[in-house]
Design a protein around this motif. Sequence first.
Motif, PDB file in Angstrom:
ATOM      1  N   LEU A   1      -6.602   3.371  -8.131  1.00  0.00           N
ATOM      2  CA  LEU A   1      -5.279   3.257  -7.551  1.00  0.00           C
ATOM      3  C   LEU A   1      -4.228   3.539  -8.615  1.00  0.00           C
ATOM      4  O   LEU A   1      -4.442   3.253  -9.801  1.00  0.00           O
ATOM      5  CB  LEU A   1      -5.063   1.861  -6.965  1.00  0.00           C
ATOM      6  CG  LEU A   1      -6.008   1.429  -5.853  1.00  0.00           C
ATOM      7  CD1 LEU A   1      -5.745  -0.031  -5.485  1.00  0.00           C
ATOM      8  CD2 LEU A   1      -5.866   2.333  -4.640  1.00  0.00           C
TER       9      LEU A   1
ATOM     10  N   ASN B   1       3.211   2.743  -7.786  1.00  0.00           N
ATOM     11  CA  ASN B   1       4.060   1.585  -8.057  1.00  0.00           C
ATOM     12  C   ASN B   1       3.519   0.334  -7.362  1.00  0.00           C
ATOM     13  O   ASN B   1       2.879   0.415  -6.314  1.00  0.00           O
ATOM     14  CB  ASN B   1       5.487   1.845  -7.572  1.00  0.00           C
ATOM     15  CG  ASN B   1       6.165   2.952  -8.355  1.00  0.00           C
ATOM     16  OD1 ASN B   1       6.078   2.974  -9.578  1.00  0.00           O
ATOM     17  ND2 ASN B   1       6.821   3.865  -7.653  1.00  0.00           N
ATOM     18  N   ILE B   2       3.795  -0.807  -7.961  1.00  0.00           N
ATOM     19  CA  ILE B   2       3.399  -2.092  -7.383  1.00  0.00           C
ATOM     20  C   ILE B   2       4.632  -2.707  -6.732  1.00  0.00           C
ATOM     21  O   ILE B   2       5.570  -3.109  -7.411  1.00  0.00           O
ATOM     22  CB  ILE B   2       2.822  -3.023  -8.461  1.00  0.00           C
ATOM     23  CG1 ILE B   2       1.588  -2.373  -9.100  1.00  0.00           C
ATOM     24  CG2 ILE B   2       2.455  -4.372  -7.873  1.00  0.00           C
ATOM     25  CD1 ILE B   2       0.999  -3.156 -10.239  1.00  0.00           C
TER      26      ILE B   2
ATOM     27  N   LEU C   1      -5.876  -6.563 -10.119  1.00  0.00           N
ATOM     28  CA  LEU C   1      -5.530  -5.137 -10.035  1.00  0.00           C
ATOM     29  C   LEU C   1      -6.143  -4.377 -11.212  1.00  0.00           C
ATOM     30  O   LEU C   1      -5.683  -3.286 -11.556  1.00  0.00           O
ATOM     31  CB  LEU C   1      -4.009  -4.963 -10.040  1.00  0.00           C
ATOM     32  CG  LEU C   1      -3.237  -5.619  -8.898  1.00  0.00           C
ATOM     33  CD1 LEU C   1      -1.742  -5.427  -9.083  1.00  0.00           C
ATOM     34  CD2 LEU C   1      -3.682  -5.065  -7.548  1.00  0.00           C
TER      35      LEU C   1
ATOM     36  N   ASN D   1      -7.567   0.094 -12.860  1.00  0.00           N
ATOM     37  CA  ASN D   1      -6.905   1.186 -12.164  1.00  0.00           C
ATOM     38  C   ASN D   1      -6.077   1.975 -13.183  1.00  0.00           C
ATOM     39  O   ASN D   1      -6.288   1.824 -14.388  1.00  0.00           O
ATOM     40  CB  ASN D   1      -6.044   0.640 -11.021  1.00  0.00           C
ATOM     41  CG  ASN D   1      -6.894   0.126  -9.868  1.00  0.00           C
ATOM     42  OD1 ASN D   1      -7.542   0.899  -9.173  1.00  0.00           O
ATOM     43  ND2 ASN D   1      -6.908  -1.188  -9.669  1.00  0.00           N
TER      44      ASN D   1
ATOM     45  N   LEU E   1       1.540   2.743  -3.339  1.00  0.00           N
ATOM     46  CA  LEU E   1       0.396   3.126  -4.167  1.00  0.00           C
ATOM     47  C   LEU E   1       0.011   4.583  -3.964  1.00  0.00           C
ATOM     48  O   LEU E   1       0.249   5.175  -2.901  1.00  0.00           O
ATOM     49  CB  LEU E   1      -0.809   2.237  -3.848  1.00  0.00           C
ATOM     50  CG  LEU E   1      -0.675   0.747  -4.136  1.00  0.00           C
ATOM     51  CD1 LEU E   1      -1.934   0.020  -3.665  1.00  0.00           C
ATOM     52  CD2 LEU E   1      -0.446   0.506  -5.620  1.00  0.00           C
ATOM     53  N   SER E   2      -0.604   5.120  -4.960  1.00  0.00           N
ATOM     54  CA  SER E   2      -1.265   6.418  -4.851  1.00  0.00           C
ATOM     55  C   SER E   2      -2.756   6.152  -4.770  1.00  0.00           C
ATOM     56  O   SER E   2      -3.329   5.525  -5.652  1.00  0.00           O
ATOM     57  CB  SER E   2      -0.931   7.288  -6.076  1.00  0.00           C
ATOM     58  OG  SER E   2      -1.721   8.455  -6.076  1.00  0.00           O
ATOM     59  N   ASP E   3      -3.375   6.661  -3.709  1.00  0.00           N
ATOM     60  CA  ASP E   3      -4.784   6.365  -3.441  1.00  0.00           C
ATOM     61  C   ASP E   3      -5.542   7.664  -3.173  1.00  0.00           C
ATOM     62  O   ASP E   3      -5.936   7.947  -2.030  1.00  0.00           O
ATOM     63  CB  ASP E   3      -4.892   5.408  -2.247  1.00  0.00           C
ATOM     64  CG  ASP E   3      -6.316   4.963  -1.971  1.00  0.00           C
ATOM     65  OD1 ASP E   3      -7.189   5.196  -2.837  1.00  0.00           O
ATOM     66  OD2 ASP E   3      -6.552   4.386  -0.902  1.00  0.00           O
TER      67      ASP E   3
ATOM     68  N   ARG F   1       0.826  -1.205   0.000  1.00  0.00           N
ATOM     69  CA  ARG F   1       0.000   0.000   0.000  1.00  0.00           C
ATOM     70  C   ARG F   1       0.863   1.259   0.000  1.00  0.00           C
ATOM     71  O   ARG F   1       0.498   2.276  -0.604  1.00  0.00           O
ATOM     72  CB  ARG F   1      -0.909   0.001   1.229  1.00  0.00           C
ATOM     73  CG  ARG F   1      -1.816   1.225   1.286  1.00  0.00           C
ATOM     74  CD  ARG F   1      -2.508   1.387   2.616  1.00  0.00           C
ATOM     75  NE  ARG F   1      -3.296   2.619   2.637  1.00  0.00           N
ATOM     76  CZ  ARG F   1      -3.929   3.076   3.700  1.00  0.00           C
ATOM     77  NH1 ARG F   1      -3.875   2.414   4.835  1.00  0.00           N
ATOM     78  NH2 ARG F   1      -4.619   4.197   3.640  1.00  0.00           N
TER      79      ARG F   1
ATOM     80  N   PHE G   1      -2.274   2.470 -13.595  1.00  0.00           N
ATOM     81  CA  PHE G   1      -0.825   2.369 -13.461  1.00  0.00           C
ATOM     82  C   PHE G   1      -0.198   2.753 -14.806  1.00  0.00           C
ATOM     83  O   PHE G   1       0.432   1.927 -15.473  1.00  0.00           O
ATOM     84  CB  PHE G   1      -0.426   0.946 -13.061  1.00  0.00           C
ATOM     85  CG  PHE G   1      -1.046   0.481 -11.768  1.00  0.00           C
ATOM     86  CD1 PHE G   1      -0.590   0.984 -10.558  1.00  0.00           C
ATOM     87  CD2 PHE G   1      -2.077  -0.437 -11.768  1.00  0.00           C
ATOM     88  CE1 PHE G   1      -1.152   0.568  -9.366  1.00  0.00           C
ATOM     89  CE2 PHE G   1      -2.650  -0.861 -10.576  1.00  0.00           C
ATOM     90  CZ  PHE G   1      -2.189  -0.343  -9.369  1.00  0.00           C
TER      91      PHE G   1
END
Length: 971
Positions: free
Chosen positions: A109, A112-113, A128, A131, A60-62, A57, A133
């Motif tokens: 979301l 980065n993963i 995933l 989203n 991630l950008s949330d 988490r 990315f």
Amino acid sequence: MAKAAMDTLQLSCIQIAIALLLLTQAKSTTEDTSPLHPNDTSISCIADERSALLAFRAGLSDPANLLSSWKGNDCCRWKGVYCSNRTSNVVRLDLRGPYCKNGDQTQVLAGNISSSLLGLKYLRHLDLSCNRFDKIQIPEFIGSLHKLRYLDLSMSMFIGRIPPQLGNLSNLQYLDLETYSYTSVDSSFHSDTYSTDITWLSQLTSVEHLDMTGVNLSTIVHWLPVMNMLPTLKFLCLRACQLRGSPDSLQFSNLTSLETLDISGNDFQKRCTPNWFWDLTSLKHLDISNNGFYGPFPDVIGNMTSIVELVLSRNNLVGMIPSSMKNLCNLERLLSFGNNINGNITELFHRLPSCSWNKLQDLFLPISNLTGSLPTTMVKSFSNLSRLYLSHNKLTGHVPQWIGELTKLTTLALDSNKLDGVIDEGHLSRLDMLKELTLSDNSIAITVSPTWVPPFSLNWIGLRSCQLGPRFPTWLQWQTHVVSLDVSNTSINDMVPDWFWIAASSVVFLNIRNNQITGVLPSTMEFMRAEAMDFSSNQLGGSIPKLPINITYLDLSRNNLVGPLPLDFGAPRLRTLVLYDNIISGAIPSSLCKLESLRLLDLSRNNLNGSITDCLVNETGTNMTGLSITNLSLRDNNLSGGFPSLLQKCPRLIVLDLGHNQFSGALPAWIGEKLSSLSFLRLRSNMFHGHIPVELTMLVKLQYLDLAYNNISGSIPRFMLNCTCMMQTRFNTNGLQNAFSSRVLADENELVDYTENLTVLTKGQERLYTGEIIYMVNLDLSCNSLTGAIPAEISTLVALKSLNLSWNNFKGNIPENIGALIQVESLDLSHNELSGEIPSSLSALTSLSRLNLSYNNLGGKIPTGNQLQTLEDQASIYVGNPSLCGPPLSRRCPHPEPIPGENDGDASDDLVSFFLAMGSGYVMGLWVVFCTFLFKRRWRVLWYLLCDSLYDWVYVHVAVTWSSFRGKING
């Protein structure tokens, strides 16, 4: 015997043990994959896995805080996290975003993963998808999650190469890598992910579902053998993968389990048969649309007896569907949009498999060149048909009554045919499930009782150009869940009822244009849901209320609207506002500056007055930096003041029309710098004065300049050399076309359309241009006070179609190379003080249809040849030039005095020609006589006898005369 009994018992025990072991494993598998129930508090997650999730988490950008529940010690209760009921290990991570459903890019979301996911050693399911990315590649480490059975990375905007490490996921059963996007300029498809080697797919020996939609596989030639190594494959989607080759056949096919095959949107460009997929007779769903397949519909379709859905759309298939289709007893959906069936609709119905009539749900055949009338009778076996889509064909006749028997119908689309007759309650009263009714562009009259209450609740109503009037159709008041409503051009001549605005409050796309509807716009208009509304060409009156907050397109042109423009439009997303041909008065309010999304504004042909104030500050109190407007038309009003300084804040302006107003003052120099995108500039019929600014040389995209009917003085600046669009016969018109047009599309049908109606003075008269104005290259400086010579550089503007410099004070000669304007159709240089001869190069203007050189000081002989001889009323072209001579004028040009010796060469040439002609005639005469004697023996004999007789006669007379003469001498 006892030993045998013991052996049997021992064998039974072994079998029981094996069965118990298998049962235990099955139970373990079930427990490992089953999610934790939200109310189950007996399970808590493993600390190492919680740490792994928190590290994941952190990368991630949330922005929408979707993972707000990820707190506390029990990660098994976090959103999207599922643990095994038996071991507490995280076995499923489902973080599918809502982007694919609602398109909201903020509820996703990103970022980065993290490789911390490797800490989830028992992870079997990873989703995933949906989203954003959009700046990273699919991580290679995902290939190390060996227990994965389900992997969905679709629609998450990954970029770059698909990692071949995914081939290490030997337990994978479900793999979805779908990705696609569209360019913002031309809406063309492009791929963000690619693969140059897909051999890693052959290691996924357990995969059943494989979706690689949009992955660029253009460099892969032998892609089919790789897919053929996946014997467990049931679902294969390679849509829009830029594949080039489709083999004719497979020598040994392992795809015996394949039930769904989608290879649409590629570029195979070959005959539809033979092809390898026709041999997959176990297929239930086949989509080969938009692939460039051509030729007739193949008979081998009839071999696919398991087929449930067959999609053949957007190819180049021709001819009637084959009779072998009668074998498809499981067919439920047939889609053949855009192929050229070119046959009778009744015959097509007869070729549909009768054994599947009671199963058929979807018949989608628009743009198929179907002809004839719908059959008057139809078997009731089409009882499950939910979509009948036959729009954009050539169907004729009436709509049959059996349509009303299709009680499960949700979509009836018969628009853009040649149907006529009446549709009444008998057609509609049993269609309880109907959601879409589109009958536009037919000659159909819908006649129902004013008290009729329809049984359906429609989402889509398209009745354009049908006959609904003259009264407003009352049955529409019961349609309160409509998304799109088009009743334009339906002969309604009535006042709009109050209930209509209530029913239309939920409509997103609303079109009532081109009727005779009276009344006023509702005061509650701001609460409507509409995004696009077209009320043009009616008789609506009153003032303009505050607009709906979501509206992007509004056309109220050609009505009787009065009063001032609203002080608060209340529509922050408005992109197109069309209000021309009304009676709107007052000044243009500064609230216009709040419409920062506005692209097209047409306020022409109203009674607006006063000057245009600048936008000083916006709602937040900060200085305005710029508006988005590209097309501004204020012509035919009473606006005054100087050239609007507001336009300095419109750097994207492509089209500007201020013609027929009372603007005055000098043209500012900042036009060239601030409005560098201008392609169309019309300022005619105002009171501008002063010189043409030299800074106009910066308008390199300018292709239409009209400064006529002002008081502009000075000479023409030599800016034309920089006007690229006037110098190129081929140029990109996309920018100008987008500025002049604003279309709103609803579903696949164009709902509303605005195309600028523009009058242009050319060829001596005012003409109405619509879409073709984008190809008009015009320079009009007429009716000013310009002086000096016409620059010779004007001949470089080879793209000009109209050039008008009349009614000025130009002097000097017409540029000698004026004939270089090869595309010019109208040329007017009249009412100036031009002198000298008319350049002979004018005769090279083969496109010329109107020429006016009258009332100048031109002299000499008028040139002749080519297009100049075909112009109408030729004498009027040259009137007012007393020194001109020659046709078509009656005044003859004087013959010049001959110069001594000038014609000697000509006399010698005439003498030589005379002797050559005489000698040739003499030889020809002898040759005729000779040929006659050669082929006519009798004539030869007679001729020789004549010659002998003549010779004897001459000889006797000469001998006698000579003897007599000698006797006289001697005597």
